[in-house]
Design a protein around this motif. Structure first.
Motif, PDB file in Angstrom:
ATOM      1  N   GLU A  93       0.852  -1.192   0.000  1.00 50.33           N
ATOM      2  CA  GLU A  93       0.000   0.000   0.000  1.00 50.33           C
ATOM      3  C   GLU A  93       0.885   1.239   0.000  1.00 50.33           C
ATOM      4  OE1 GLU A  93      -3.049   2.220   3.088  1.00 50.33           O
ATOM      5  OE2 GLU A  93      -3.093   0.040   2.975  1.00 50.33           O
ATOM      6  N   ILE A  94       0.660   2.125  -0.973  1.00 48.76           N
ATOM      7  CA  ILE A  94       1.457   3.336  -1.105  1.00 48.76           C
ATOM      8  C   ILE A  94       0.540   4.540  -1.280  1.00 48.76           C
ATOM      9  CG2 ILE A  94       3.191   4.537  -2.476  1.00 48.76           C
ATOM     10  CD1 ILE A  94       4.303   1.864  -3.333  1.00 48.76           C
ATOM     11  N   TRP A  95       0.710   5.535  -0.407  1.00 44.71           N
ATOM     12  CA  TRP A  95       0.019   6.809  -0.558  1.00 44.71           C
ATOM     13  C   TRP A  95       0.966   7.756  -1.278  1.00 44.71           C
ATOM     14  CZ3 TRP A  95      -2.466   8.059   4.880  1.00 44.71           C
ATOM     15  CH2 TRP A  95      -3.261   6.972   5.294  1.00 44.71           C
ATOM     16  N   LEU A  96       0.606   8.154  -2.498  1.00 48.51           N
ATOM     17  CA  LEU A  96       1.524   8.896  -3.359  1.00 48.51           C
ATOM     18  C   LEU A  96       1.540  10.393  -3.078  1.00 48.51           C
ATOM     19  CD1 LEU A  96       0.588   6.811  -6.458  1.00 48.51           C
ATOM     20  CD2 LEU A  96       2.826   6.822  -5.379  1.00 48.51           C
ATOM     21  N   GLY A  97       0.422  10.946  -2.657  1.00 47.97           N
ATOM     22  CA  GLY A  97       0.394  12.339  -2.261  1.00 47.97           C
ATOM     23  C   GLY A  97       0.501  13.321  -3.408  1.00 47.97           C
ATOM     24  N   VAL A  98       0.981  14.521  -3.081  1.00 46.92           N
ATOM     25  CA  VAL A  98       0.954  15.626  -4.044  1.00 46.92           C
ATOM     26  C   VAL A  98       2.352  16.205  -4.223  1.00 46.92           C
ATOM     27  CG1 VAL A  98      -1.437  16.191  -3.467  1.00 46.92           C
ATOM     28  CG2 VAL A  98       0.430  17.351  -2.257  1.00 46.92           C
ATOM     29  N   GLU A  99       2.534  16.861  -5.351  1.00 44.94           N
ATOM     30  CA  GLU A  99       3.836  17.449  -5.685  1.00 44.94           C
ATOM     31  C   GLU A  99       4.258  18.500  -4.670  1.00 44.94           C
ATOM     32  OE1 GLU A  99       6.109  19.443  -9.549  1.00 44.94           O
ATOM     33  OE2 GLU A  99       3.957  19.005  -9.619  1.00 44.94           O
ATOM     34  N   GLN A 100       3.306  19.255  -4.151  1.00 44.45           N
ATOM     35  CA  GLN A 100       3.611  20.312  -3.192  1.00 44.45           C
ATOM     36  C   GLN A 100       4.376  19.792  -1.982  1.00 44.45           C
ATOM     37  OE1 GLN A 100       0.128  22.367  -1.773  1.00 44.45           O
ATOM     38  NE2 GLN A 100       1.269  23.618  -0.294  1.00 44.45           N
ATOM     39  N   TYR A 101       4.120  18.548  -1.611  1.00 44.06           N
ATOM     40  CA  TYR A 101       4.786  17.964  -0.452  1.00 44.06           C
ATOM     41  C   TYR A 101       5.780  16.867  -0.857  1.00 44.06           C
ATOM     42  CZ  TYR A 101       1.536  20.648   2.333  1.00 44.06           C
ATOM     43  OH  TYR A 101       0.831  21.688   2.901  1.00 44.06           O
ATOM     44  N   GLY A 102       6.360  17.007  -2.035  1.00 41.02           N
ATOM     45  CA  GLY A 102       7.433  16.109  -2.456  1.00 41.02           C
ATOM     46  C   GLY A 102       6.990  14.888  -3.217  1.00 41.02           C
ATOM     47  N   GLY A 103       5.710  14.815  -3.572  1.00 39.21           N
ATOM     48  CA  GLY A 103       5.208  13.651  -4.295  1.00 39.21           C
ATOM     49  C   GLY A 103       5.501  13.755  -5.788  1.00 39.21           C
ATOM     50  N   ASP A 104       6.715  13.373  -6.186  1.00 38.86           N
ATOM     51  CA  ASP A 104       7.094  13.473  -7.594  1.00 38.86           C
ATOM     52  C   ASP A 104       7.090  12.121  -8.310  1.00 38.86           C
ATOM     53  OD1 ASP A 104       9.270  12.406  -6.266  1.00 38.86           O
ATOM     54  OD2 ASP A 104      10.755  13.773  -7.127  1.00 38.86           O
ATOM     55  N   THR A 105       6.435  11.125  -7.701  1.00 35.04           N
ATOM     56  CA  THR A 105       6.330   9.804  -8.321  1.00 35.04           C
ATOM     57  C   THR A 105       5.411   9.851  -9.542  1.00 35.04           C
ATOM     58  OG1 THR A 105       6.648   8.719  -6.181  1.00 35.04           O
ATOM     59  CG2 THR A 105       5.703   7.388  -7.938  1.00 35.04           C
ATOM     60  N   THR A 106       5.884   9.320 -10.660  1.00 34.28           N
ATOM     61  CA  THR A 106       5.098   9.257 -11.889  1.00 34.28           C
ATOM     62  C   THR A 106       4.716   7.804 -12.178  1.00 34.28           C
ATOM     63  OG1 THR A 106       7.010   8.929 -13.344  1.00 34.28           O
ATOM     64  CG2 THR A 106       6.420  11.205 -12.787  1.00 34.28           C
ATOM     65  N   VAL A 107       3.868   7.624 -13.168  1.00 29.42           N
ATOM     66  CA  VAL A 107       3.489   6.268 -13.565  1.00 29.42           C
ATOM     67  C   VAL A 107       4.715   5.473 -13.996  1.00 29.42           C
ATOM     68  CG1 VAL A 107       2.242   4.932 -15.297  1.00 29.42           C
ATOM     69  CG2 VAL A 107       1.108   6.842 -14.154  1.00 29.42           C
ATOM     70  N   ALA A 108       5.665   6.131 -14.638  1.00 31.38           N
ATOM     71  CA  ALA A 108       6.885   5.442 -15.058  1.00 31.38           C
ATOM     72  C   ALA A 108       7.642   4.877 -13.859  1.00 31.38           C
ATOM     73  CB  ALA A 108       7.780   6.405 -15.837  1.00 31.38           C
ATOM     74  N   ASP A 109       7.611   5.573 -12.733  1.00 28.73           N
ATOM     75  CA  ASP A 109       8.297   5.103 -11.525  1.00 28.73           C
ATOM     76  C   ASP A 109       7.617   3.891 -10.903  1.00 28.73           C
ATOM     77  OD1 ASP A 109      10.240   7.240 -11.533  1.00 28.73           O
ATOM     78  OD2 ASP A 109       8.648   8.568 -10.811  1.00 28.73           O
ATOM     79  N   LEU A 110       6.386   3.610 -11.318  1.00 29.04           N
ATOM     80  CA  LEU A 110       5.617   2.499 -10.755  1.00 29.04           C
ATOM     81  C   LEU A 110       5.713   1.225 -11.592  1.00 29.04           C
ATOM     82  CD1 LEU A 110       2.363   4.481  -9.837  1.00 29.04           C
ATOM     83  CD2 LEU A 110       4.194   3.790  -8.266  1.00 29.04           C
ATOM     84  N   GLN A 111       6.419   1.288 -12.695  1.00 31.46           N
ATOM     85  CA  GLN A 111       6.414   0.157 -13.623  1.00 31.46           C
ATOM     86  C   GLN A 111       6.950  -1.133 -13.010  1.00 31.46           C
ATOM     87  OE1 GLN A 111       4.795   0.069 -16.575  1.00 31.46           O
ATOM     88  NE2 GLN A 111       4.138   2.076 -15.803  1.00 31.46           N
ATOM     89  N   GLY A 112       7.963  -1.016 -12.167  1.00 29.93           N
ATOM     90  CA  GLY A 112       8.495  -2.218 -11.520  1.00 29.93           C
ATOM     91  C   GLY A 112       7.454  -2.907 -10.664  1.00 29.93           C
ATOM     92  N   LEU A 113       6.630  -2.122  -9.979  1.00 31.43           N
ATOM     93  CA  LEU A 113       5.561  -2.683  -9.157  1.00 31.43           C
ATOM     94  C   LEU A 113       4.444  -3.252 -10.023  1.00 31.43           C
ATOM     95  CD1 LEU A 113       5.318   0.134  -6.462  1.00 31.43           C
ATOM     96  CD2 LEU A 113       6.488  -2.064  -6.258  1.00 31.43           C
ATOM     97  N   LEU A 114       4.093  -2.531 -11.080  1.00 30.08           N
ATOM     98  CA  LEU A 114       2.982  -2.955 -11.930  1.00 30.08           C
ATOM     99  C   LEU A 114       3.305  -4.216 -12.714  1.00 30.08           C
ATOM    100  CD1 LEU A 114       1.814   0.550 -13.208  1.00 30.08           C
ATOM    101  CD2 LEU A 114       0.676  -0.912 -11.529  1.00 30.08           C
ATOM    102  N   SER A 115       4.588  -4.448 -12.973  1.00 29.69           N
ATOM    103  CA  SER A 115       4.966  -5.683 -13.671  1.00 29.69           C
ATOM    104  C   SER A 115       4.784  -6.889 -12.759  1.00 29.69           C
ATOM    105  CB  SER A 115       6.420  -5.613 -14.140  1.00 29.69           C
ATOM    106  OG  SER A 115       7.320  -5.784 -13.052  1.00 29.69           O
ATOM    107  N   GLY A 116       5.014  -6.688 -11.468  1.00 31.05           N
ATOM    108  CA  GLY A 116       4.872  -7.773 -10.498  1.00 31.05           C
ATOM    109  C   GLY A 116       5.944  -8.833 -10.568  1.00 31.05           C
TER     110      GLY A 116
END
Length: 317
Positions: free
Chosen positions: A188-211
């Motif tokens: 479980e990951i709460w990604l949050g918002v850019e204002q508070y440092g949430g710079d995770t993009t969909v590309a950064d999630l690819q390793g997780l999404l591949s499983g």
């Protein structure tokens, strides 16, 4: 594993339970009756503001008063000046004393309420040493994304990994996807918002999404995102979804666009539960989702006003 146990960790803590164990504070010097070490989730916490004792002093008392060789669960609450002092020394203290805690299975780092320290003010550090020092750990939960770091790691026994943040650094998401976690069932990951440092993009999630490195995963939560529509579209074609029992895309700014992508992707009828609470779906789309997945338990609560141009995630500051 009953994944419903983890759907509301904050709620569990507020009810005085963590990892199925009653929560108790570190005994005072004069305390004669001490709960069973292995039957208690021990909370270590000092005041964020004007602490009367240091965290190190409380930790020392904990090791003196409690049979740490039997301890199974630890909750780390506040530490002094947590809004400007990172958790690095807390992590080091735990890792350096890992041999004193051979039975530790569950650990929550940064379990502070908003009045103690807002989630995006909590200063975290590199949590990798906790996974390296405790190879038998089954559950790791971290609250706060500021300064949070993770390096790719292999851990044979971790079953539950949760990051609660108002803004998740991209490096943490990438490292999680590059980690080998063969036993992990719940992520479980709460990604949050850019204002508070949430710079995770969909590309950064690819390793997780591949499983690929998560063969046992049964629950995936990618939540609390400004880009919830893009995440939903990525999840719609993600290989990991086929093996999931439950999926959470809640707490963010999901609109009809994201829901449409989700319904147009791979089948989701195998899921037991789909969590979309706190969303910006129209009434018509809410009905479409329910009709498309008649055998799935779906949480579509907290429907926000889609006419309001100002939209927000559930947790940010």
């Amino acid at each position: 594993m009953d994944h419903t146990e983890f759907n509301d960790s904050v709620g569990n803590l507020s009810e005085g339970v963590y990892a199925g164990l009653p929560i108790a504070p570190v005994p005072d010097e004069e305390d004669a009756e001490i709960p069973a070490a292995g039957g208690t989730a021990w909370r270590l916490s000092v005041e964020t503001y004007d602490a009367e004792e240091t965290f190190e002093e409380q930790f020392t008392r904990f090791m003196e008063k409690v049979d740490t060789t039997a301890v199974k669960a630890i909750i780390i609450g506040e530490w002094e000046d947590a809004y400007e002092e990172s958790s690095a020394r807390i992590i080091r203290l735990l890792a350096d004393n890992a041999a004193r805690f051979p039975e530790l299975r569950s650990l929550f780092l940064g379990a502070m309420a908003g009045e103690e320290c807002e989630i995006s003010w909590i200063q975290q550090g590199d949590v990798t040493p906790l996974l390296e020092a405790f190879p038998k750990l089954e559950r790791l939960e971290v609250r706060g994304g500021s300064g949070l770091e993770l390096r790719p790691v292999r851990h044979e026994n971790l079953k539950v990994l949760r990051f609660e943040s108002g803004g998740l650094p991209a490096g943490v998401a990438r490292a999680a996807g590059e980690s080998d976690l063969p036993a992990l069932e719940y992520l479980e990951i709460w990604l949050g918002v850019e204002q508070y440092g949430g710079d995770t993009t969909v590309a950064d999630l690819q390793g997780l999404l591949s499983g690929e490195r998560l063969p046992a995963l049964r629950h995936l939560g990618l939540q609390d995102s400004e880009a919830q529509d893009e995440i939903a579209a990525a999840v719609a074609g993600a290989p990991v979804v086929a093996r999931l029992e439950s999926l959470a895309l809640s707490m963010g700014m999901l609109t009809d666009t994201g829901a449409e992508a989700l319904l147009s992707g791979q089948p989701l009828t195998h899921l037991k539960r789909l969590d979309l609470h706190h969303h910006y779906l129209s009434d018509a789309m809410v009905e479409r989702v329910r009709e498309a997945l008649p055998g799935v338990e779906i949480d579509l609560s907290d429907q926000e006003d889609i006419e309001n141009d100002w939209r927000y995630v559930a947790v940010s500051e």
